[in-house]
Design an enzyme around this catalytic site. Sequence first.
Site, PDB file in Angstrom:
ATOM      1  N   ASP A 116      60.022  21.490  55.879  1.00  0.00           N
ATOM      2  CA  ASP A 116      59.605  20.163  55.434  1.00  0.00           C
ATOM      3  C   ASP A 116      58.301  19.683  56.053  1.00  0.00           C
ATOM      4  O   ASP A 116      57.728  18.695  55.604  1.00  0.00           O
ATOM      5  CB  ASP A 116      60.701  19.151  55.765  1.00  0.00           C
ATOM      6  CG  ASP A 116      61.949  19.413  54.948  1.00  0.00           C
ATOM      7  OD1 ASP A 116      61.808  19.724  53.754  1.00  0.00           O
ATOM      8  OD2 ASP A 116      63.053  19.312  55.503  1.00  0.00           O
ATOM      9  N   HIS A 164      65.144  22.852  64.250  1.00  0.00           N
ATOM     10  CA  HIS A 164      66.060  23.417  63.250  1.00  0.00           C
ATOM     11  C   HIS A 164      67.411  23.688  63.888  1.00  0.00           C
ATOM     12  O   HIS A 164      67.488  24.025  65.072  1.00  0.00           O
ATOM     13  CB  HIS A 164      65.494  24.715  62.671  1.00  0.00           C
ATOM     14  CG  HIS A 164      66.068  25.051  61.336  1.00  0.00           C
ATOM     15  ND1 HIS A 164      67.242  25.745  61.198  1.00  0.00           N
ATOM     16  CD2 HIS A 164      65.653  24.759  60.082  1.00  0.00           C
ATOM     17  CE1 HIS A 164      67.513  25.870  59.918  1.00  0.00           C
ATOM     18  NE2 HIS A 164      66.561  25.274  59.206  1.00  0.00           N
ATOM     19  N   SER A 221      73.937  20.763  50.452  1.00  0.00           N
ATOM     20  CA  SER A 221      73.899  20.904  48.987  1.00  0.00           C
ATOM     21  C   SER A 221      74.639  22.157  48.530  1.00  0.00           C
ATOM     22  O   SER A 221      75.395  22.122  47.546  1.00  0.00           O
ATOM     23  CB  SER A 221      72.455  20.913  48.474  1.00  0.00           C
ATOM     24  OG  SER A 221      71.674  21.870  49.161  1.00  0.00           O
ATOM     25  N   ARG A 276      59.287  29.672  55.636  1.00  0.00           N
ATOM     26  CA  ARG A 276      58.992  28.841  54.463  1.00  0.00           C
ATOM     27  C   ARG A 276      57.824  27.895  54.777  1.00  0.00           C
ATOM     28  O   ARG A 276      57.037  27.542  53.908  1.00  0.00           O
ATOM     29  CB  ARG A 276      60.241  28.054  54.031  1.00  0.00           C
ATOM     30  CG  ARG A 276      61.409  28.972  53.672  1.00  0.00           C
ATOM     31  CD  ARG A 276      62.683  28.197  53.411  1.00  0.00           C
ATOM     32  NE  ARG A 276      63.087  27.430  54.579  1.00  0.00           N
ATOM     33  CZ  ARG A 276      64.062  26.515  54.571  1.00  0.00           C
ATOM     34  NH1 ARG A 276      64.729  26.264  53.462  1.00  0.00           N
ATOM     35  NH2 ARG A 276      64.369  25.861  55.671  1.00  0.00           N
ATOM     36  N   HIS A 319      69.147  15.524  54.782  1.00  0.00           N
ATOM     37  CA  HIS A 319      69.009  16.813  54.107  1.00  0.00           C
ATOM     38  C   HIS A 319      67.688  16.816  53.332  1.00  0.00           C
ATOM     39  O   HIS A 319      66.630  16.968  53.922  1.00  0.00           O
ATOM     40  CB  HIS A 319      70.245  17.026  53.228  1.00  0.00           C
ATOM     41  CG  HIS A 319      70.419  18.408  52.681  1.00  0.00           C
ATOM     42  ND1 HIS A 319      69.686  19.473  53.088  1.00  0.00           N
ATOM     43  CD2 HIS A 319      71.276  18.895  51.742  1.00  0.00           C
ATOM     44  CE1 HIS A 319      70.064  20.557  52.443  1.00  0.00           C
ATOM     45  NE2 HIS A 319      71.025  20.234  51.606  1.00  0.00           N
TER      46      HIS A 319
END
Length: 437
Positions: free
Chosen positions: A371, A316, A240, A325, A270
Amino acid sequence: MILKDKIAAQLPDWRNRVRKLVKESGEVKVDEVTISQIYGGARNIKSLVTDISYVDPNEGIRFRGFTIPELIQLLPKPPGAEMPYAGGLYYLLLVGEIPTAEQALEVEAEWHARGEVPQYIFDILQAMPADTHPMTMFSAAVLSLQRESLFAHEYHAGLKKDEYWVPTLEDSLNLTAKLPAIAAYIYRLKYQDGKRIASDPSLDWGADFAHMMGVENKGYADLSRLYFLLHSDHESGNVSAHATHLVGSALSDVYYASSAGLNGLAGPLHGLANQECLGWLLSVYEKFGGVPSKADLRQYAWDTLNSGQVIPGYGHAVLRKTDPRFAAQLEFGTQHFPEDDIFKLASMVYDVVPDVLREQGKAKDPWPNVDAISGALQYHYGVREFDFYTVMFGVSRLLGVTANAVWARALGQPIERPKSLTTAMLEAAAEKAKAQA
Ligand code: AMX
């Protein structure tokens, strides 16, 4: 305007710094490129520059040098809130300093003044077929606002290159101001009664989003602020951010460029990953009729791997530790709803899955990414329409990409144009390397 003044004050130094670096050291090598990187999606090729965020393989993201726990502590918060103003975060991304409460509120006030969404945007959204994906609706709304671009207007009127960033900043504020209302309306239209909830001018950007969604809950307002902070920026190589930068490099304005970034975010590799994670958690929950034992969960994780699937939310490309996060969201859930079943399950997965992935020995990083848990938190507050999660990701991501767009124009970054080779050329390079070995 405070953001404009603060950026303008830094610009002479920044421009000199970049000019000097390129002039004196332009030929210094920082990386070499291999054939596998060329075929492998340009993975890890050091070829981009941003000063807004940096992902350290061991520490995770830092925004303008600050870790996530530091930001949660240092950024100003609304009275009685646990999580910071998005306006303060935007100030930090754009200016590079932690704002005072007054400065954060100035950004919030700018957003209030620019937040009214033109009626034609709602008309466009209503005209779209009911089964249109919410990301298509979101991207279309952002693109449709392009007619408002000051940059496009002033560029055609003969704007000087040194000044490009000024209307880009105006466009960025005008666009980001409207995101909560646009996103919340998409939610209301697609999943609720279709009635638009008016913005409440007494609320900050994050809390107003929660209000316009129709989720009247103090915890959800804080979760929204946290979510918008965590997803805002992640260097400039992710799809993005890079799509936005690439399109912007052609001097397409931030509406065109942001819409392109959202289209990339809509891809399953994504922004869609978070819904797959929640889907996996719910499938565990359903199979065992509740939160399973650790032994059952372990077996389920192995079954997933043995059937050739990945465990969503784990692993990752860059990080080699628990994503901070993830940690911030785990902490939020632990504080607010430790007894929620789906949250408990997500925490249990964190206890069990890294060991399973290590035993399997394939994933370079067995730890959770952002996520693995974000969907579970939305689920708790009743926002259970998975397809919508990427829209919230997009609201947040546009803070980062527009901040980058302002600086790209301020530093006069050129149009992007990497060079392609043919397979035959790469084969020839491989032969030559073999002959020399
Ligand atoms: N479960 C099972 N296997 C995994 C795994 C996981 N969670 N993560 C990595 N692996 C496997 C890979 O599939 C690969 O197998 P292969 O050699 O058979 O192809 C091997 O481990 C090596 O992969 P890697 O170098 O560790 O990871 P990567 O950089 O290629 O990919 C990522 C990173 C995130 C795509 C991958 O870890 C993955 O698929 N995770 C699960 C999906 C997910 O969580 N996606 C969200 C990403 C965050 C985001 O962008 N929003």
